[in-house]
Design an enzyme around this catalytic site. Structure first.
Site, mmCIF file in Angstrom:
data_model
loop_
_atom_site.group_PDB
_atom_site.id
_atom_site.type_symbol
_atom_site.label_atom_id
_atom_site.label_comp_id
_atom_site.label_asym_id
_atom_site.label_seq_id
_atom_site.Cartn_x
_atom_site.Cartn_y
_atom_site.Cartn_z
ATOM 1 N N GLU A 1 13.552 1.625 -42.354
ATOM 2 C CA GLU A 1 14.754 1.863 -42.948
ATOM 3 C C GLU A 1 14.683 1.044 -44.365
ATOM 4 O O GLU A 1 14.782 -0.295 -43.983
ATOM 5 C CB GLU A 1 16.055 1.654 -42.234
ATOM 6 C CG GLU A 1 17.201 2.400 -42.995
ATOM 7 C CD GLU A 1 18.017 1.336 -43.919
ATOM 8 O OE1 GLU A 1 17.525 1.446 -44.905
ATOM 9 O OE2 GLU A 1 18.458 0.501 -43.496
ATOM 10 N N CYS B 1 22.819 -1.301 -46.781
ATOM 11 C CA CYS B 1 22.110 -0.291 -47.465
ATOM 12 C C CYS B 1 22.797 0.987 -47.497
ATOM 13 O O CYS B 1 22.101 2.070 -48.141
ATOM 14 C CB CYS B 1 21.064 -0.339 -46.349
ATOM 15 S SG CYS B 1 21.415 0.412 -44.753
#
Length: 479
Positions: free
Chosen positions: A253, A287
């Site tokens: 990720e 994020c």
């Protein structure tokens, strides 16, 4: 910074905590004081940790699904009982507010419980071998087995819950782990490892390496006995890991530049509240935090005024104080980086509506408008408390602007129109689309990961367990 030999025995290898020849200081981002000194692992330590994990994986895989679930439930109970201690450590080493750290600890408990519950749900099914000519005399099934040893590399911004998102599913599926926590925030991970061992995890099923990833990271991910690398972090490090790892499973990720669309029909007060929280929670070091907001032009001024007014009310300061909304970024260097990006945008025509200054590592929440599309604040991941506002006239144009960029995780739209909501859900290029919610909403049970270039597997407990498993087919020939 390298420290003298006398450092914390922070390398968990072969079920034993050991030190190293060198160490490094872990600083409190708010006060600047040294919290602790941890050992710096070497390639030799990485090789020992992987060899230990191979043995530990055999021991863990020999346990029943019920036994692995019991370990995880026990760990969840212990974490719940010690949540205040964990929250205090998260705040000390990351600067996250104590309120946010307490929420992270609660989520981590849930992540471990979800992992325990899923341990018994990793089931196969029968295969209809007689569905094609030649298979009439055959019957069989498939099952899921662990892939083996997983190298898990976690970031500083959620040092507890993101570690649980790797360890919980790995243990549930029967995999051993070598955990490399973030350079800046390894102390919470050490506490978690101690807790899991106390809960009954086979001693060698979890190994932990602290120190600078640049010193031993390549040796860890390239090891032949590592079957999978699970990484959460930035693109540059992700590219290096992929290059070094070679042919093996990789789950990554790699961040995002999260867009929110606010239509004129939306409840603007609700949208402003959600976006302020989504943008500035954890000092924007998230994020899926809100970074770009596209507002329909007829509602732009009203939304901008609401958003700026709510931003101005945020309390910036000591993360241990209950009233603080925004603590420091992880370092002064990171805070200055975003100030530099802000100055670049202003030089190119942007206007600062709020913030735009720092006190040490404290970056005051910053709001800009008229940011050029090619400015770094608009096209790269800021990973800090900075938001840019953009007006739009046409929804499809807003969607196209939202889709700009190579990496995406979540996008969002605030609207009272079902048609607009469905259209945006179809057209936004993201792994998740939040309707009337901020991009930073995440349920730990849902699939989570990147889209476009950042699309390398999924987390979210049930989905991570599948990523960390492989199928085995069993076929009987009765002929």
């Amino acid at each position: 910074m390298l420290m003298p030999v006398e450092v914390k025995r922070s390398l968990l290898v072969g079920g034993v905590w050991r030190g190293a020849a060198t160490g490094m200081a872990i600083d409190n981002p708010f006060t600047g004081e040294v919290i602790d000194r941890v050992a710096c692992a070497t390639p030799a330590d990485a090789a020992d940790a992987v060899a230990s994990a191979v043995r530990g994986q055999r021991a863990l895989a020999a346990l029943s699904a019920a036994a692995r679930a019991a370990i995880l439930h026990c760990a969840a109970d212990a974490l719940a009982a010690r949540s205040a201690r964990f929250a205090a450590m998260i705040t000390a080493e990351t600067g996250k507010t104590i309120t946010a750290s307490a929420k992270e600890a609660a989520r981590a408990v849930n992540t471990l419980r979800l992992s325990a519950e899923e341990a018994g749900r990793l089931t196969g099914e029968t295969v209809a071998f007689d569905s094609f000519a030649g298979g009439e005399a055959r019957s069989g099934y498939y099952v899921h087995e662990p892939v083996g040893v997983i190298a898990a590399i976690t970031p500083f911004n959620d040092p507890l819950n993101l570690a649980c998102h790797k360890l919980g599913p790995a243990i549930a599926a029967g995999n051993a782990v070598v955990l490399k926590p973030a350079d800046q925030a390894p102390l919470t991970a050490i506490m978690l490892a101690e807790l899991l061992l106390e809960a009954g995890l086979p001693a060698e099923a979890l190994n932990l390496l602290t120190g600078h990833g640049r010193d031993f990271g390549d040796a860890l991910v390239a090891a032949e006995d590592v079957a999978m690398v699970s990484f959460t972090g930035g693109e540059r490090v992700g590219a290096q890991i992929a290059h070094a790892a070679g042919i093996k499973r990789i789950g990554m990720e790699l961040g995002a530049n999260s867009p929110v669309i606010v239509a004129a029909s939306a409840d603007l007060a609700r949208a402003a509240d959600a976006c302020v929280s989504g943008a500035f929670w954890a000092a924007g070091q998230n994020c899926i935090g809100v970074q770009r907001i596209f507002i329909q032009r007829t509602a732009y001024a009203a939304f901008r005024d609401l958003f700026v007014a709510r931003t101005a009310k945020l309390v910036v300061g000591d993360p241990m104080a209950a009233e603080t909304d925004i603590g420091p970024m992880i370092s002064e260097r990171d805070a200055q980086r975003l100030l530099d990006w802000t100055a670049e945008a202003v030089a190119a025509g942007a206007h600062v509506l709020a913030g735009g200054r720092r006190d040490g590592a404290l970056l005051h929440p910053t709001v800009l408008e008229a940011v050029p599309a090619d400015a770094r604040l608009a096209c790269q991941e800021a990973f800090g408390p900075v938001v840019s506002l953009f007006p739009y006239d046409d929804l499809d144009a807003a969607i196209a602007a939202a889709n700009a960029g190579d990496y995406a995780i979540h996008a969002a739209i605030f609207t009272e129109s079902v048609r607009e909501a469905h259209h945006a859900a179809r057209m936004l290029q993201a792994a998740g689309v939040m309707i009337n919610d901020s991009t930073d909403y995440r349920l730990d049970a849902m699939p989570f990961g990147g889209a476009k270039r950042g699309n390398m597997g999924r987390e979210g407990v049930r989905f991570a367990i599948r990523e960390m498993s492989q199928t085995k087919v069993v076929c009987f020939n009765h002929g």
